[in-house]
Design an enzyme around this catalytic site. Structure first.
Site, mmCIF file in Angstrom:
data_model
loop_
_atom_site.group_PDB
_atom_site.id
_atom_site.type_symbol
_atom_site.label_atom_id
_atom_site.label_comp_id
_atom_site.label_asym_id
_atom_site.label_seq_id
_atom_site.Cartn_x
_atom_site.Cartn_y
_atom_site.Cartn_z
ATOM 1 N N SER A 248 -71.353 -30.004 -80.215
ATOM 2 C CA SER A 248 -71.733 -30.686 -78.979
ATOM 3 C C SER A 248 -72.380 -32.043 -79.306
ATOM 4 O O SER A 248 -71.850 -32.779 -80.132
ATOM 5 C CB SER A 248 -72.655 -29.766 -78.176
ATOM 6 N N ASP B 283 -63.502 -26.043 -71.539
ATOM 7 C CA ASP B 283 -64.858 -26.346 -72.004
ATOM 8 C C ASP B 283 -65.864 -26.411 -70.848
ATOM 9 O O ASP B 283 -66.940 -25.840 -70.897
ATOM 10 C CB ASP B 283 -64.844 -27.673 -72.767
ATOM 11 N N HIS C 191 -67.888 -24.184 -73.027
ATOM 12 C CA HIS C 191 -68.699 -24.988 -73.943
ATOM 13 C C HIS C 191 -69.726 -24.169 -74.731
ATOM 14 O O HIS C 191 -70.032 -24.483 -75.872
ATOM 15 C CB HIS C 191 -69.420 -26.099 -73.176
#
Ligand SMILES: *[C@@H]1O[C@H](CO)[C@@H](O)[C@H](O)[C@H]1NC(C)=O
Ligand SMILES: *[C@@H]1O[C@H](CO)[C@@H](O)[C@H](O)[C@H]1NC(C)=O
Ligand SMILES: *[C@@H]1O[C@H](CO)[C@@H](O)[C@H](O)[C@H]1NC(C)=O
Ligand SMILES: *[C@@H]1O[C@H](CO)[C@@H](O)[C@H](O)[C@H]1NC(C)=O
Length: 300
Positions: free
Chosen positions: A110, A226, A281
């Site tokens: 990330s 995501d 995600h």
């Protein structure tokens, strides 16, 4: 490799093998299982513990690997300005590099993947061999879904008013907030992404390119489910144009003009782009099938 070692162990002791040969076998085994150390950098509002699953899996499947997970910039402090995080984490990475002259691998998840990219650029003395960018907003972010948790009044269309200001830029997210409808303001105020991309030239531009082009392998992992990285193709250096149509990496100026080395890496076969559907995600770094299939094989 491991079979080789297994062979050595299973050799009947009665066999008249010269001990020199055994020694050689031993040496070979040692060499072949000496996986390079892996450095892990976590995402926003997270901590080192978030990378435990990856760390443990690496050690399980690649026994003997030394794994470092940073515990800097955890929780709220992960909102610190990007360059500040880059400099502090680079100091750790370079220290680790020094202790492992054979090279290390770097995995950034990330926001941590974007911090990692900038470390590689700004500190060309690094010895990172493979860099794995795990669902990172490499080309920027234009989506507030995750921010709503922490900035309940922030709206997609007006976020730029806060982020594109001198004060707003004291937040990591603002540093890579890339509003396709306010590009002029983005280039005017953003102190991070346009520089890391070498879209804005600085006296560091040549260094950034040198540091990034050193990589032996760049692995870009992302996927359509995501739901945080927006557009999700940002994890592959794709991004919105002014009409919110996603333009692929290869059609982006940063690639075409090889601003920081993407084209160089790609043309020499050093970029691997991985698209994995069905992962949101918050699962990339804990889903064992993702880790086994897309991360571990690159860590030799
Ligand atoms: C640098 O690495 C050494 C081990 O190689 C370690 O003992 C030391 O604490 C590290 N220093 C910093 C500032 O991380
Ligand atoms: C690069 O420019 C910055 C100011 O923009 C300056 O502080 C720095 O000293 C310069 N570095 C070099 C190596 O010239
Ligand atoms: C965006 O859409 C407008 C209106 O449809 C069009 O005129 C323009 O050429 C488009 N721009 C790009 C970069 O596709
Ligand atoms: C992990 O990801 C795969 C897709 O690669 C998916 O099929 C599986 O359900 C996921 N596992 C968990 C525990 O979410």
């Amino acid at each position: 490799m491991l079979i080789f070692c297994g062979l050595r162990v299973s050799l009947p002791l009665s066999l008249p093998i010269p001990w020199m040969l055994l020694l050689l076998f031993g040496l070979f085994c040692q060499l072949s299982v000496a996986y390079k150390p892996v450095v892990l950098i976590h995402g926003i509002l997270a901590d080192k513990g978030c990378m435990n699953v990856v760390a443990e899996r690496i050690k399980q499947l690649h026994p003997g690997t030394v794994v470092y997970a940073t515990d800097r910039f955890t929780g709220w402090s992960s909102l610190a300005p990007m360059w500040h995080q880059v400099d502090a984490l680079a100091a750790d990475l370079l220290n680790i590099s020094k202790a492992h002259p054979e090279g290390v691998h770097l995995v950034g998840y990330s926001q941590g993947g974007l911090v990692s990219r900038a470390i590689l650029e700004k500190y060309p003395e690094h010895n990172v061999q493979t860099f794995i960018s795990l669902s990172s907003p490499q080309a920027g972010q234009y989506g507030t879904k995750f921010l709503h948790l922490y900035f309940p009044n922030l709206w997609l269309k007006t976020a730029f008013e806060i982020f594109y200001s001198d004060v707003g830029q004291y937040t990591s997210v603002a540093n890579y907030w890339n509003d396709p409808h306010h590009q002029k303001l983005y280039y005017k105020y953003s102190v991070f992404l346009p520089y890391a991309n070498n879209e804005k030239a600085s006296n560091q531009s040549a260094i950034y390119k040198q540091g990034f082009r050193k990589l032996k392998k760049l692995v870009l992992i992302g996927g359509p489910d995501d739901e945080v990285i927006t557009p999700w193709q940002s994890s592959h250096f794709g991004y919105y144009n002014e009409n919110e149509t996603v333009i692929d990496m290869k059609d982006q100026d940063i690639y075409k003009q090889d601003m920081f080395g993407l084209k160089t890496l790609d043309e020499s076969g050093r970029i691997q782009i991985i698209t994995q559907a069905g992962i949101d995600h918050f699962s990339w770094h804990i889903n064992l099938s993702v880790i086994d299939k897309h991360i571990i094989p690159h860590l030799d």
